[in-house]
Motif scaffolding. Structure first.
Motif, PDB file in Angstrom:
ATOM      1  N   GLU A   1       0.831  -1.254  -0.145  1.00  0.00           N
ATOM      2  CA  GLU A   1      -0.064  -0.034   0.228  1.00  0.00           C
ATOM      3  C   GLU A   1       0.960   1.371   0.035  1.00  0.00           C
ATOM      4  O   GLU A   1       0.479   2.241  -0.315  1.00  0.00           O
ATOM      5  CB  GLU A   1      -0.792   0.162   1.300  1.00  0.00           C
ATOM      6  N   ALA A   2       2.256   1.163   0.368  1.00  0.00           N
ATOM      7  CA  ALA A   2       2.881   2.327   0.694  1.00  0.00           C
ATOM      8  C   ALA A   2       3.384   2.983  -0.660  1.00  0.00           C
ATOM      9  O   ALA A   2       4.034   4.224  -0.669  1.00  0.00           O
ATOM     10  CB  ALA A   2       4.410   1.871   1.466  1.00  0.00           C
ATOM     11  N   GLY A   3       3.392   2.376  -1.930  1.00  0.00           N
ATOM     12  CA  GLY A   3       3.599   3.100  -3.044  1.00  0.00           C
ATOM     13  C   GLY A   3       3.478   2.181  -4.138  1.00  0.00           C
ATOM     14  O   GLY A   3       2.675   1.158  -4.015  1.00  0.00           O
ATOM     15  N   SER A   4       4.041   2.623  -5.260  1.00  0.00           N
ATOM     16  CA  SER A   4       3.755   1.713  -6.668  1.00  0.00           C
ATOM     17  C   SER A   4       4.865   0.860  -6.816  1.00  0.00           C
ATOM     18  O   SER A   4       5.591   0.822  -7.750  1.00  0.00           O
ATOM     19  CB  SER A   4       3.972   2.871  -7.808  1.00  0.00           C
ATOM     20  N   PHE A   5       4.905   0.019  -5.774  1.00  0.00           N
ATOM     21  CA  PHE A   5       6.171  -1.191  -5.883  1.00  0.00           C
ATOM     22  C   PHE A   5       5.543  -2.491  -5.413  1.00  0.00           C
ATOM     23  O   PHE A   5       4.422  -2.129  -4.437  1.00  0.00           O
ATOM     24  CB  PHE A   5       7.397  -0.871  -5.349  1.00  0.00           C
ATOM     25  N   THR A   6       5.833  -3.591  -5.334  1.00  0.00           N
ATOM     26  CA  THR A   6       5.528  -4.671  -4.765  1.00  0.00           C
ATOM     27  C   THR A   6       6.683  -5.182  -3.838  1.00  0.00           C
ATOM     28  O   THR A   6       7.699  -5.093  -4.263  1.00  0.00           O
ATOM     29  CB  THR A   6       5.086  -5.642  -5.704  1.00  0.00           C
ATOM     30  N   THR A   7       6.193  -5.889  -2.848  1.00  0.00           N
ATOM     31  CA  THR A   7       7.243  -6.553  -1.889  1.00  0.00           C
ATOM     32  C   THR A   7       6.873  -7.875  -1.814  1.00  0.00           C
ATOM     33  O   THR A   7       5.535  -8.474  -2.146  1.00  0.00           O
ATOM     34  CB  THR A   7       7.505  -5.832  -0.724  1.00  0.00           C
TER      35      THR A   7
ATOM     36  N   GLY B   1       7.417   3.103   4.357  1.00  0.00           N
ATOM     37  CA  GLY B   1       6.189   2.678   5.070  1.00  0.00           C
ATOM     38  C   GLY B   1       6.231   1.020   5.108  1.00  0.00           C
ATOM     39  O   GLY B   1       5.131   0.511   5.393  1.00  0.00           O
ATOM     40  N   LEU B   2       7.367   0.497   5.437  1.00  0.00           N
ATOM     41  CA  LEU B   2       7.259  -0.883   5.398  1.00  0.00           C
ATOM     42  C   LEU B   2       8.040  -1.440   6.730  1.00  0.00           C
ATOM     43  O   LEU B   2       8.762  -0.582   7.394  1.00  0.00           O
ATOM     44  CB  LEU B   2       8.184  -1.568   4.344  1.00  0.00           C
ATOM     45  N   GLU B   3       7.690  -2.510   7.128  1.00  0.00           N
ATOM     46  CA  GLU B   3       8.553  -3.228   8.372  1.00  0.00           C
ATOM     47  C   GLU B   3       9.517  -4.147   7.955  1.00  0.00           C
ATOM     48  O   GLU B   3       9.388  -4.953   7.181  1.00  0.00           O
ATOM     49  CB  GLU B   3       7.359  -4.081   9.050  1.00  0.00           C
ATOM     50  N   LEU B   4      10.628  -3.501   8.474  1.00  0.00           N
ATOM     51  CA  LEU B   4      11.903  -4.504   8.097  1.00  0.00           C
ATOM     52  C   LEU B   4      11.910  -5.912   8.847  1.00  0.00           C
ATOM     53  O   LEU B   4      11.862  -5.878  10.098  1.00  0.00           O
ATOM     54  CB  LEU B   4      13.301  -3.653   8.422  1.00  0.00           C
ATOM     55  N   VAL B   5      12.143  -6.744   7.992  1.00  0.00           N
ATOM     56  CA  VAL B   5      12.335  -8.199   8.478  1.00  0.00           C
ATOM     57  C   VAL B   5      13.490  -8.685   8.165  1.00  0.00           C
ATOM     58  O   VAL B   5      13.870  -8.806   6.949  1.00  0.00           O
ATOM     59  CB  VAL B   5      11.228  -9.208   7.994  1.00  0.00           C
ATOM     60  N   ILE B   6      14.338  -9.196   9.165  1.00  0.00           N
ATOM     61  CA  ILE B   6      15.669  -9.580   8.652  1.00  0.00           C
ATOM     62  C   ILE B   6      15.867 -10.971   8.970  1.00  0.00           C
ATOM     63  O   ILE B   6      15.628 -11.453   9.923  1.00  0.00           O
ATOM     64  CB  ILE B   6      16.743  -9.126   9.527  1.00  0.00           C
TER      65      ILE B   6
END
Ligand code: ARG
Length: 269
Positions: free
Chosen positions: A38-44, A85-90
């Motif tokens: 939702e944070a922008g025009s990209f996918t994760t 606007g993403l949560e970092l997961v390591i």
């Protein structure tokens, strides 16, 4: 004869078009499967998350502090994730598996003091570089190895972390027979302190951290060229690459990246 060749060529062309088409529609449906962030025009890989693969035995870029992984790469990735606007997961994995995991969309980014190389660029994209490093040689104090030439000319055995640029350069320069490969740089250093090998080739900053943490070791400079560190991403995910590059540009501009690096590698004077 000519005709057959023309025929073969056109057949091959048609086959290629088929493959190109399949590849296109394939990647299209793939992207639909990944959650659009939702944070922008990209996918994760997972909606709302930035999944970072690293190998956390590479101080000061990534290392364990108790159960948590800290370091320059972690803080830079955190700042980037924040901006997006993403949560970092390591995820801590073997260095050698990072690129394959990024290519197969297990992870969004590889962030591991990873050097940008021509060969890796065949498999992944790299962001704008955010740091530099250079290969160093660690030896025991008083070692007869005093520079890279004495290392190359002797019959010494060198430890490296599997799949790193240190591995690649040393293998090129002294040949496979005199290389011991380890999953962690720290294991190579342990083998050196135990006298099982004669030297370790590793990036200069971890080299300094390992020498500081272990008695009786010293560092030799090498004539290798300076390497650029960057995050690697899946080649298909150009939107995320652009978003991360924008974030990195802002973080460079406002001094955040310098401050993070200075925190772990204080400049002298
Ligand atoms: N800079 C070297 C390379 O890219 C070593 C990186 C190792 N990183 C790590 N987190 N263990 O090959």
């Amino acid at each position: 004869m000519k005709k057959t060749i023309t025929k073969i060529v056109s057949l091959v062309l048609v086959a290629c078009m088929g493959v190109a088409f399949a590849a296109c529609s394939g990647s299209g449906s793939d992207e639909n499967n990944t959650d659009a962030s939702e944070a922008g025009s990209f996918t994760t890989v997972e909606e709302g998350k930035l999944i970072m693969a690293t190998n956390a035995y590479f101080p000061p870029y990534e290392f364990y502090e108790g159960d948590a992984i800290s370091g320059i790469d972690v803080e830079i990735a955190e700042a980037v994730a924040d901006k997006l606007g993403l949560e970092l997961v390591i995820v801590d994995i073997e260095f050698d598996s990072i690129i394959a995991g990024v290519q197969t969309n297990k992870y969004d980014i590889g962030c591991a003091g990873m050097t940008v190389t021509e060969e890796r660029l065949q498999s992944v994209n790299f962001t704008t570089p955010y740091a530099t490093g250079i290969q160093s040689i660690i030896v025991a104090e008083g070692s007869p190895i005093t520079d890279i030439d004495s290392l190359i000319d002797g019959d010494y055995v060198v430890g490296v972390q599997q799949g790193t640029t240190g591995d690649i350069y040393m293998t090129d320069d002294i040949g496979d027979d005199r290389i011991e490969r380890y999953n962690k740089g720290a294991d190579a250093v342990l083998a050196l302190t135990n006298g099982q090998i004669d030297a370790v080739c590793i990036d200069n900053q971890p080299a300094q951290a390992f020498v500081a943490a272990n008695e009786g070791l010293t560092i030799l400079d090498t004539p290798y060229t300076e390497e650029d560190y960057a995050m690697c991403l899946n080649k298909e995910n150009e939107d995320l690459l652009n978003a991360i590059n924008d974030a990195l540009a802002e973080l460079t501009e406002d001094g955040t990246i310098d401050a993070i690096i200075e925190k772990y590698i204080p400049s002298e004077g």
